[in-house]
Design a protein around this motif. Structure first.
Motif, short mmCIF file in Angstrom:
data_model
loop_
_atom_site.label_atom_id
_atom_site.label_comp_id
_atom_site.label_asym_id
_atom_site.label_seq_id
_atom_site.Cartn_x
_atom_site.Cartn_y
_atom_site.Cartn_z
N GLU A 75 0.64 -1.18 0.29
CA GLU A 75 0.23 0.03 -0.12
C GLU A 75 1.18 1.24 -0.34
N LYS A 76 0.40 2.80 -0.86
CA LYS A 76 1.34 3.16 -0.91
C LYS A 76 0.61 4.70 -0.20
N ALA A 77 1.09 5.28 0.92
CA ALA A 77 1.08 6.67 1.32
C ALA A 77 1.51 7.67 1.72
N ASP A 78 1.42 8.41 1.60
CA ASP A 78 2.35 9.76 2.17
C ASP A 78 3.98 8.97 1.35
N GLY A 79 3.65 8.97 -0.15
CA GLY A 79 5.20 8.89 -0.44
C GLY A 79 5.38 7.67 -0.22
N ARG A 80 5.29 6.78 0.69
CA ARG A 80 5.71 5.82 1.56
C ARG A 80 5.21 4.76 0.67
N GLU A 81 5.66 3.40 0.84
CA GLU A 81 5.35 1.45 0.63
C GLU A 81 5.39 1.20 2.10
N TYR A 82 4.18 0.64 1.97
CA TYR A 82 3.06 0.46 3.55
C TYR A 82 2.93 -1.30 3.23
N TYR A 83 3.20 -2.71 4.10
CA TYR A 83 3.23 -3.27 3.39
C TYR A 83 2.40 -4.50 4.53
N PHE A 84 1.94 -5.39 4.57
CA PHE A 84 0.82 -5.53 5.05
C PHE A 84 0.82 -7.46 4.98
N CYS A 85 0.57 -8.04 5.95
CA CYS A 85 0.12 -9.51 5.89
C CYS A 85 -1.37 -9.55 5.45
N SER A 86 -2.36 -9.15 5.81
CA SER A 86 -3.70 -9.22 4.90
C SER A 86 -4.34 -7.78 4.97
N GLN A 87 -5.44 -8.25 3.17
CA GLN A 87 -6.14 -7.02 3.83
C GLN A 87 -6.75 -6.11 4.90
N GLU A 88 -7.30 -7.55 6.13
CA GLU A 88 -7.98 -6.40 7.84
C GLU A 88 -6.99 -5.64 7.51
N CYS A 89 -5.93 -5.79 8.21
CA CYS A 89 -4.30 -5.12 8.26
C CYS A 89 -4.06 -3.88 7.84
N ARG A 90 -4.25 -4.02 6.19
CA ARG A 90 -4.32 -2.59 5.23
C ARG A 90 -5.30 -1.75 5.71
N GLN A 91 -6.63 -2.70 6.02
CA GLN A 91 -8.17 -1.40 6.20
C GLN A 91 -8.13 -0.61 7.79
N LYS A 92 -7.27 -1.28 8.17
CA LYS A 92 -6.66 -1.44 9.28
C LYS A 92 -6.05 0.33 9.75
N PHE A 93 -4.91 -0.03 8.95
CA PHE A 93 -4.08 1.05 9.05
C PHE A 93 -4.50 1.92 8.50
N LEU A 94 -5.32 2.02 7.00
CA LEU A 94 -6.06 3.18 6.12
C LEU A 94 -7.14 3.74 7.06
N GLY A 95 -7.81 2.98 7.61
CA GLY A 95 -8.77 3.90 8.37
C GLY A 95 -8.23 4.47 9.88
#
Ligand SMILES: [Zn+2]
Length: 89
Positions: free
Chosen positions: A63-83
């Motif tokens: 997931e790319k956010a704020d010009g950085r690349e973030y990695y997640f183990c699952s969609q759930e973690c990705r959604q939590k991070f985005l939230g």
């Protein structure tokens, strides 16, 4: 006369079996897959920012956010991070 024909057939079968096994023995064997023999890039471990887990980059969700690349183990973690990101602003 008939016995001679049977003997001939018998020899043909034996010859075929020998030929079959020779071909089986001489056929090139496929090299066994080695798990450790993978490309170097697959050995890179990335951190899941949500649950603080380290996982191989190839298995992670990017997931790319704020010009950085973030990695997640699952969609759930990705959604939590985005939230969490949204609530910050
Ligand atoms: Zn996670």
């Amino acid at each position: 006369m008939i016995l001679g024909i049977f003997r001939l057939i018998f020899y043909l079968i034996v010859a075929y079996v020998i030929y079959f096994f020779l071909r089986l023995l001489l056929s090139p064997r496929r090299p066994a897959r080695r798990h450790s023999d993978r490309t170097q890039s697959s050995n890179i471990m990335v951190k899941d920012e949500t649950c603080n887990t380290y996982l191989p980059r190839e298995d992670a969700i990017l997931e790319k956010a704020d010009g950085r690349e973030y990695y997640f183990c699952s969609q759930e973690c990705r959604q939590k991070f985005l939230g969490r990101k949204k609530s910050e602003h």
